[in-house]
Scaffold this motif. Structure first.
Motif, PDB file in Angstrom:
ATOM      1  N   LEU A   1       6.430   1.947  -4.173  1.00  0.00           N
ATOM      2  CA  LEU A   1       5.251   1.269  -3.629  1.00  0.00           C
ATOM      3  C   LEU A   1       5.268   1.211  -2.103  1.00  0.00           C
ATOM      4  O   LEU A   1       4.243   1.387  -1.445  1.00  0.00           O
ATOM      5  N   LEU A   2       6.461   0.942  -1.539  1.00  0.00           N
ATOM      6  CA  LEU A   2       6.579   0.721  -0.096  1.00  0.00           C
ATOM      7  C   LEU A   2       6.889   1.983   0.698  1.00  0.00           C
ATOM      8  O   LEU A   2       6.970   1.928   1.928  1.00  0.00           O
ATOM      9  N   GLY A   3       7.089   3.112   0.021  1.00  0.00           N
ATOM     10  CA  GLY A   3       7.416   4.356   0.708  1.00  0.00           C
ATOM     11  C   GLY A   3       6.276   4.858   1.586  1.00  0.00           C
ATOM     12  O   GLY A   3       5.139   4.362   1.521  1.00  0.00           O
ATOM     13  N   THR A   4       6.556   5.835   2.422  1.00  0.00           N
ATOM     14  CA  THR A   4       5.527   6.364   3.338  1.00  0.00           C
ATOM     15  C   THR A   4       4.341   6.953   2.579  1.00  0.00           C
ATOM     16  O   THR A   4       3.212   6.956   3.091  1.00  0.00           O
ATOM     17  N   ASN A   5       4.593   7.459   1.371  1.00  0.00           N
ATOM     18  CA  ASN A   5       3.507   7.998   0.544  1.00  0.00           C
ATOM     19  C   ASN A   5       3.153   7.054  -0.608  1.00  0.00           C
ATOM     20  O   ASN A   5       2.484   7.459  -1.561  1.00  0.00           O
ATOM     21  N   GLY A   6       3.620   5.807  -0.517  1.00  0.00           N
ATOM     22  CA  GLY A   6       3.395   4.846  -1.586  1.00  0.00           C
ATOM     23  C   GLY A   6       2.012   4.224  -1.551  1.00  0.00           C
ATOM     24  O   GLY A   6       1.212   4.459  -0.638  1.00  0.00           O
ATOM     25  N   TRP A   7       1.758   3.394  -2.555  1.00  0.00           N
ATOM     26  CA  TRP A   7       0.445   2.775  -2.691  1.00  0.00           C
ATOM     27  C   TRP A   7       0.101   1.858  -1.528  1.00  0.00           C
ATOM     28  O   TRP A   7      -1.039   1.824  -1.080  1.00  0.00           O
ATOM     29  N   VAL A   8       1.075   1.114  -1.042  1.00  0.00           N
ATOM     30  CA  VAL A   8       0.793   0.156   0.033  1.00  0.00           C
ATOM     31  C   VAL A   8       0.302   0.886   1.273  1.00  0.00           C
ATOM     32  O   VAL A   8      -0.737   0.532   1.856  1.00  0.00           O
ATOM     33  N   ASN A   9       1.025   1.927   1.687  1.00  0.00           N
ATOM     34  CA  ASN A   9       0.599   2.699   2.858  1.00  0.00           C
ATOM     35  C   ASN A   9      -0.710   3.441   2.605  1.00  0.00           C
ATOM     36  O   ASN A   9      -1.553   3.565   3.510  1.00  0.00           O
ATOM     37  N   SER A  10      -0.889   3.923   1.393  1.00  0.00           N
ATOM     38  CA  SER A  10      -2.131   4.642   1.069  1.00  0.00           C
ATOM     39  C   SER A  10      -3.341   3.716   1.177  1.00  0.00           C
ATOM     40  O   SER A  10      -4.393   4.098   1.725  1.00  0.00           O
ATOM     41  N   ILE A  11      -3.201   2.483   0.674  1.00  0.00           N
ATOM     42  CA  ILE A  11      -4.313   1.524   0.734  1.00  0.00           C
ATOM     43  C   ILE A  11      -4.596   1.105   2.173  1.00  0.00           C
ATOM     44  O   ILE A  11      -5.763   1.017   2.595  1.00  0.00           O
ATOM     45  N   LEU A  12      -3.538   0.864   2.943  1.00  0.00           N
ATOM     46  CA  LEU A  12      -3.714   0.459   4.340  1.00  0.00           C
ATOM     47  C   LEU A  12      -4.426   1.549   5.145  1.00  0.00           C
ATOM     48  O   LEU A  12      -5.305   1.257   5.978  1.00  0.00           O
ATOM     49  N   GLN A  13      -4.069   2.814   4.891  1.00  0.00           N
ATOM     50  CA  GLN A  13      -4.716   3.915   5.610  1.00  0.00           C
ATOM     51  C   GLN A  13      -6.143   4.143   5.108  1.00  0.00           C
ATOM     52  O   GLN A  13      -7.039   4.461   5.888  1.00  0.00           O
ATOM     53  N   PHE A  14      -6.360   3.941   3.810  1.00  0.00           N
ATOM     54  CA  PHE A  14      -7.711   4.093   3.250  1.00  0.00           C
ATOM     55  C   PHE A  14      -8.675   3.064   3.837  1.00  0.00           C
ATOM     56  O   PHE A  14      -9.852   3.361   4.083  1.00  0.00           O
ATOM     57  N   LEU A  15      -8.156   1.850   4.083  1.00  0.00           N
ATOM     58  CA  LEU A  15      -8.976   0.784   4.668  1.00  0.00           C
ATOM     59  C   LEU A  15      -9.013   0.861   6.193  1.00  0.00           C
ATOM     60  O   LEU A  15      -9.582  -0.026   6.844  1.00  0.00           O
ATOM     61  N   HIS A  16      -8.354   1.900   6.750  1.00  0.00           N
ATOM     62  CA  HIS A  16      -8.301   2.112   8.200  1.00  0.00           C
ATOM     63  C   HIS A  16      -7.657   0.936   8.935  1.00  0.00           C
ATOM     64  O   HIS A  16      -8.032   0.635  10.076  1.00  0.00           O
ATOM     65  N   LEU A  17      -6.698   0.302   8.263  1.00  0.00           N
ATOM     66  CA  LEU A  17      -5.959  -0.787   8.901  1.00  0.00           C
ATOM     67  C   LEU A  17      -4.786  -0.249   9.705  1.00  0.00           C
ATOM     68  O   LEU A  17      -4.265  -0.936  10.589  1.00  0.00           O
TER      69      LEU A  17
END
Length: 292
Positions: free
Chosen positions: A132-148
């Motif tokens: 989940l917390l990896g560079t390609n994980g869900w957390v980073n994916s969601i943060l980048q998708f929301l442009h955060l």
């Protein structure tokens, strides 16, 4: 005649107890007591230049535990364990209170939410967090998708990540004793506090918190002690940057090939556990709340 009667009575009372308790006692002696004695003896042994164990009495292993590198890991372990314990109390107490004071059928559902994580191995769940917390994980994916964030954040291999994993693994051990303590609260005391004009905050700090302090302390022991030894959490999420005492013990038995030193560390950890349990007893805590 009396002797025959007393002998028969002794057999009828004692033999069933021996038959029932005997096998369990032997099993505990073989699987618990004998290994502990072996570890205690090993902690006073020496090693030669090839790290072969020499059964010669020495306190050198305990002296080695005072070197700077070990002391640094002790301090780091205590900080991680304290942070984990405090977070478990802050998160677990409200949840335990909600479960204990709920009167509807949802109480069983909430209780099951605490028990369900025990059905899955902790190692698998921690690997899930790494995904989940990896560079390609869900957390980073969601943060980048929301442009955060402009790119993936480096969330792994930090002390905070290790604390997160510890809290996730150990919070059920805080919730269960807290739930038991809160459920035993006498409603009449809370009503009396309200009738006497105490505000909810005053009732909590003056009535509820003191009466549930045993649950807080027993939960703290059940979180703090395992936290010092959960080396797999710091290995997977900390990446060697936030070692605990368990990592030090693991290295001595595996890569370091220094069993006597690892045994000495294990004995120290056992002594710390016994001291904390004794303090808990002195404060009036019940051993049943610790599962002992």
């Amino acid at each position: 005649m009396k002797n025959k009667h007393s002998k028969h009575e002794w057999k009828s009372n004692t033999l069933p107890s021996i038959v029932m308790v005997g096998p369990v006692t032997l099993l505990l002696l073989f699987l618990v007591v004998a290994p502990l004695i072996f570890v205690a003896v090993m902690s006073f042994c020496q090693t030669d230049q090839y790290y072969n164990v020499l059964y010669r009495f020495s306190v050198g292993n305990y002296i080695k535990l005072l070197n700077a590198d070990c002391v640094k890991i002790y301090g780091q372990s205590i900080i991680i364990a304290l942070l984990t314990t405090i977070l478990c109390i802050l998160i677990g107490y409200p949840f335990s209170y909600i479960i204990a004071r709920t009167k509807s059928k949802r109480k069983q559902l909430l209780y099951m939410l605490v028990i369900i994580p025990f059905w899955t191995n902790s190692l698998i769940r921690i690997y899930g967090w790494r995904t989940l917390l990896g560079t390609n994980g869900w957390v980073n994916s969601i943060l980048q998708f929301l442009h955060l964030t402009n790119g993936p954040l480096d969330l792994l291999y930090k002390q905070g990540t290790t604390v997160l994993g510890m809290v996730y693994c150990l919070i059920p051990f805080m919730i269960l004793p807290l739930y038991t303590a809160i459920e035993k609260l006498d409603d009449s005391l809370l009503e009396a506090s309200s009738d006497l004009g105490a505000k909810p905050g005053a009732t909590f700090f003056e009535v509820i918190l003191p009466l549930t302090s045993s649950g807080i302390f027993s939960g703290s022991i059940m979180v703090f002690i395992p936290c010092l030894g959960y080396f797999f959490v710091s290995n997977i999420l900390g990446g060697g940057n936030s070692d605990v005492i368990g990592n030090l013990i693991e290295r001595q038995f595996k890569s370091g090939n220094n069993w006597p030193l690892g045994a000495a560390l294990s004995i120290i950890l056992i002594l710390v556990t016994l001291i904390l349990v004794k303090i808990y007893q002195k404060m009036g805590g019940e051993m049943d709340n610790l599962g002992v």
